[in-house]
Design a protein around this motif. Structure first.
Motif, short mmCIF file in Angstrom:
data_model
loop_
_atom_site.label_atom_id
_atom_site.label_comp_id
_atom_site.label_asym_id
_atom_site.label_seq_id
_atom_site.Cartn_x
_atom_site.Cartn_y
_atom_site.Cartn_z
N GLY A 343 -20.22 54.49 11.74
CA GLY A 343 -19.15 53.81 12.45
C GLY A 343 -19.48 52.37 12.75
O GLY A 343 -20.59 51.89 12.49
N ASP A 344 -18.51 51.67 13.31
CA ASP A 344 -18.62 50.26 13.66
C ASP A 344 -19.06 50.17 15.12
O ASP A 344 -18.36 50.68 16.02
N CYS A 345 -20.19 49.51 15.38
CA CYS A 345 -20.67 49.41 16.76
C CYS A 345 -19.75 48.55 17.62
O CYS A 345 -19.86 48.56 18.85
N GLY A 346 -18.86 47.79 17.00
CA GLY A 346 -17.89 47.00 17.76
C GLY A 346 -16.69 47.80 18.21
O GLY A 346 -15.82 47.28 18.92
N ASP A 347 -16.64 49.07 17.81
CA ASP A 347 -15.56 49.97 18.22
C ASP A 347 -15.98 50.64 19.53
O ASP A 347 -16.95 51.41 19.55
N PRO A 348 -15.31 50.35 20.66
CA PRO A 348 -15.74 50.91 21.95
C PRO A 348 -15.86 52.43 21.94
O PRO A 348 -16.76 53.00 22.56
N ALA A 349 -14.95 53.11 21.23
CA ALA A 349 -15.00 54.57 21.20
C ALA A 349 -16.26 55.06 20.51
O ALA A 349 -16.88 56.05 20.94
N VAL A 350 -16.67 54.39 19.45
CA VAL A 350 -17.86 54.79 18.70
C VAL A 350 -19.11 54.64 19.56
O VAL A 350 -19.94 55.56 19.65
N ILE A 351 -19.26 53.50 20.21
CA ILE A 351 -20.50 53.27 20.97
C ILE A 351 -20.53 54.13 22.23
O ILE A 351 -21.59 54.64 22.63
N ARG A 352 -19.37 54.35 22.87
CA ARG A 352 -19.35 55.24 24.05
C ARG A 352 -19.73 56.66 23.65
O ARG A 352 -20.47 57.35 24.36
#
Length: 637
Positions: A343-352
């Motif tokens: 995933g993209d670490c800039g995607d808040p859902a992915v990093i959360r």
């Protein structure tokens, strides 16, 4: 699995060796008795075969087995084997003394017992050494076409090298060179030391050498540059023996010759980190690495795995890179938990999701775009991936109360003149701003120069251009850069992360900057070609956003030494955290609208020192290289 025939032959040879040794025990015992009574002009009372003789042979055979004498091979007999032989002989003597003590050694002269272990060691060791010498002689003379090798250096590495060369049968060492005056005229395993290193050209001609081998693995970069220059002056191909660190890391095999790499000529000694501090800090941790499949991210995963983490979470947007690093880590570290999230670490859902599911103790944020000329025309993606993705990951870490957030930055962030530098500098300020607001999460930034061998760096480009015959393209005759290797970069990250500071920026003392044209010339020579003759060098002019020279820190960052002599710490510059964090919303709106002008205005307003370059060829033409500060400054921990 070995064939039945190989097992039979191997077993037969071992039994033959054992038989030889037991015959030597019998012969030694009888000769000692004969010698003892011959001196007295008496007939020996000891018969050729008796119960006493059989007991001696049995006791000595048991000692041979206990010492493990038959684990080695005669072909590679060495001093260690001779020591084992003497040890077994001495143990056999002690066993004889114990067994025959019941009759107070009656019939066994003391002189026989005193001489016995030495005589037996000679009888067992001499055939082994003669056999090895004979096989070595055969190896050297079995092929008249063996390549003639001149060895530079006459230390332990050269000694091992000569043995390996002779054993292979493909090489013939014809001489050695060493700068030690007391070694001149001596021989090493029969190979003469013919002069000093400066004599390499004349000695190579006199000995008709066809290959030069540098056998001085302890040389620093300056010494290696000198020796490489001497080798290049001969016009002969040259190789080097691997360093101990390369062997231990699995990058080279003992005895393997390798080409001199540009990393060997960096101009400084390799950085030795504080292993105890790093291992103590990493042991048992769970770490998450964004961009974990890239050049820096993947090496960071390897270093963490090597030094004791319990679990590694790889966050990567490229499925191929994810597959590669996961497979490598699972293969090399089978006991380590390796988890992946695509995933993209800039995607808040992915990093959360990553932080809530895996609960890492430390997050290493290595994901970034880093190609200066490309990003000059891609400001939106530079801002989105380098600045806003960093803010996204950092904010999520604060909310999840992650212990440590380590941001990977660049020297381009110092007085930025390009999109890469500006977006990375903004990300640095975001980390320092959040560090002031968060008590639970400790923020650190690691800033370093160009990384040799990383994807898109100048070294792979030059290597490919040289392979094709040129031309090698250099932007400007005076352009210079700081360089470090990928492992050094990652060790710097770990060294900084293991420290106790908050909000600081760490940098590696990378010595003097390297002129890119000198780097290109050296790489051409290492490829066995002449710059400007076999491979031309073409100057193309500075590209958009490029400087002539880079600096590692701002003048007002009050850079100072740390507990590690090669790692420096920069203090926090004066800026307005509210402005830095408040302008993020504006950047997100500009990203959504693809408004390049708005992005540039926000960057200029937030980073006063950022001045985009309009004329690339004049970029930083008058820049000065800020020297690394003196270690006399106050040392901190």
């Amino acid at each position: 699995m070995r064939s039945l025939r190989e097992r039979f032959v191997g077993g037969g040879l071992r039994y033959a060796v054992m038989t030889h040794d037991l015959v030597m025990v019998w012969l030694c015992w009888q000769l000692l008795f004969l010698g003892r009574y011959a001196l007295l002009n008496e007939a020996p009372p000891q018969p050729w075969f008796s119960l006493d003789v059989l007991v001696v042979i049995a006791l000595q055979a048991l000692a041979f087995w206990k010492v493990g004498l038959y684990r080695g091979l005669w072909r590679f007999a060495s001093v260690a084997d001779l020591i084992n032989i003497f040890k077994a002989s001495f143990i056999g003597l002690l066993a004889i003394l114990v067994v025959f003590s019941y009759r107070r050694l009656e019939g066994i002269p003391i002189s026989v017992l005193v001489v016995y272990p030495f005589a037996l060691s000679a009888l067992l060791g001499t055939p082994r050494l003669l056999y090895r010498a004979w096989k070595d002689y055969q190896a050297v003379n079995s092929d008249a076409r063996a390549r003639r090798v001149l060895v530079l250096g006459a230390g332990h590495a050269a000694e091992s090298l000569i043995k390996d060369l002779r054993r292979s049968g493909d090489y013939e060492p014809v001489g050695l060179l060493d700068d030690s005056t007391h070694l001149q005229g001596a021989k090493l395993h029969g190979t003469p030391i013919l002069g000093r290193l400066d004599d390499v050209a004349s000695v190579a001609r006199e000995t008709d050498a066809k290959l030069l081998v540098i056998a001085i693995p302890t040389l620093d970069a300056a010494g290696m540059q000198r020796v490489v220059g001497l080798c290049e002056s001969t016009g002969l191909p040259f190789r080097t023996v691997p360093r101990l660190a390369d062997i231990l890391d699995g990058n080279s095999l003992p005895g393997q010759l390798k080409e001199v790499a540009i990393e060997d000529l960096l101009g400084r000694k390799p950085i030795l980190p504080d292993w105890e501090l790093i291992r103590g800090w990493l042991r048992g941790r769970t770490v998450l690495v964004t961009g974990g499949g890239g050049s820096i991210g993947s090496e960071l995963c390897r270093q963490c795995a090597r030094h004791g983490v319990a679990k590694i979470v790889v966050l990567e947007i490229s499925e191929l890179l994810m597959i590669n690093i996961q497979a490598e880590l699972r293969r090399n570290f089978p006991d380590l938990q390796v988890l992946g999230l695509l995933g993209d670490c800039g995607d808040p859902a992915v990093i959360r999701h990553a932080l809530s599911r895996y609960r890492p103790d430390t997050v290493f944020h290595a994901a970034a775009y880093k190609q200066v000329p490309l990003l000059e025309d891609q400001l939106r993606e530079a801002v989105r991936n380098n600045t806003l993705a960093t803010e996204c990951v950092a904010t999520a870490c604060v909310e999840a109360k992650v212990e440590n957030f380590v941001f990977i930055s660049t020297d381009k962030a110092v007085d930025p003149v390009n999109s890469l530098g500006a977006t990375k500098r903004y990300a640095e300020m975001i980390c320092q701003s959040l560090d002031k607001r968060s008590a639970a999460t400790r923020f650190l930034t690691v800033r370093f120069g160009n990384v040799l061998g990383s994807v898109g760096s100048v070294v792979p480009l030059f290597r490919e251009q040289i392979r094709k015959g040129g031309p090698v393209t250099v932007t400007h005759p005076d352009v210079s850069r700081y360089f470090m290797t990928i492992p050094e970069a990652c060790l710097l990250i770990l060294q900084a992360a293991a420290s106790s500071s908050r909000g600081a920026i760490y940098m590696l003392d990378m010595g003097e900057p390297v002129l890119i044209r000198h780097l290109a010339e050296q790489m051409i020579r290492l490829a066995g070609k002449q710059p400007g003759v076999d491979v031309p060098i073409v100057y193309t002019g500075l590209r958009p956003g490029e400087k002539l020279h880079e600096s590692l820190f701002y003048a007002d960052e009050k850079c100072r030494p740390t507990a590690h002599p090669k790692v420096m710490e920069a203090g926090v510059r004066e800026f307005c955290p509210e402005l830095v964090l408040g302008n993020i919303a504006g950047l997100r709106r500009a990203i959504a609208d693809y408004d390049i002008d708005a992005m540039r205005e926000i960057l200029l307003a937030t980073i006063p020192e950022f001045r985009a370059v309009e004329e690339p060829c004049s970029a930083n033409a008058g820049a000065k290289i800020v020297p690394f500060p003196s270690k006399e400054a106050g040392r901190i921990h």
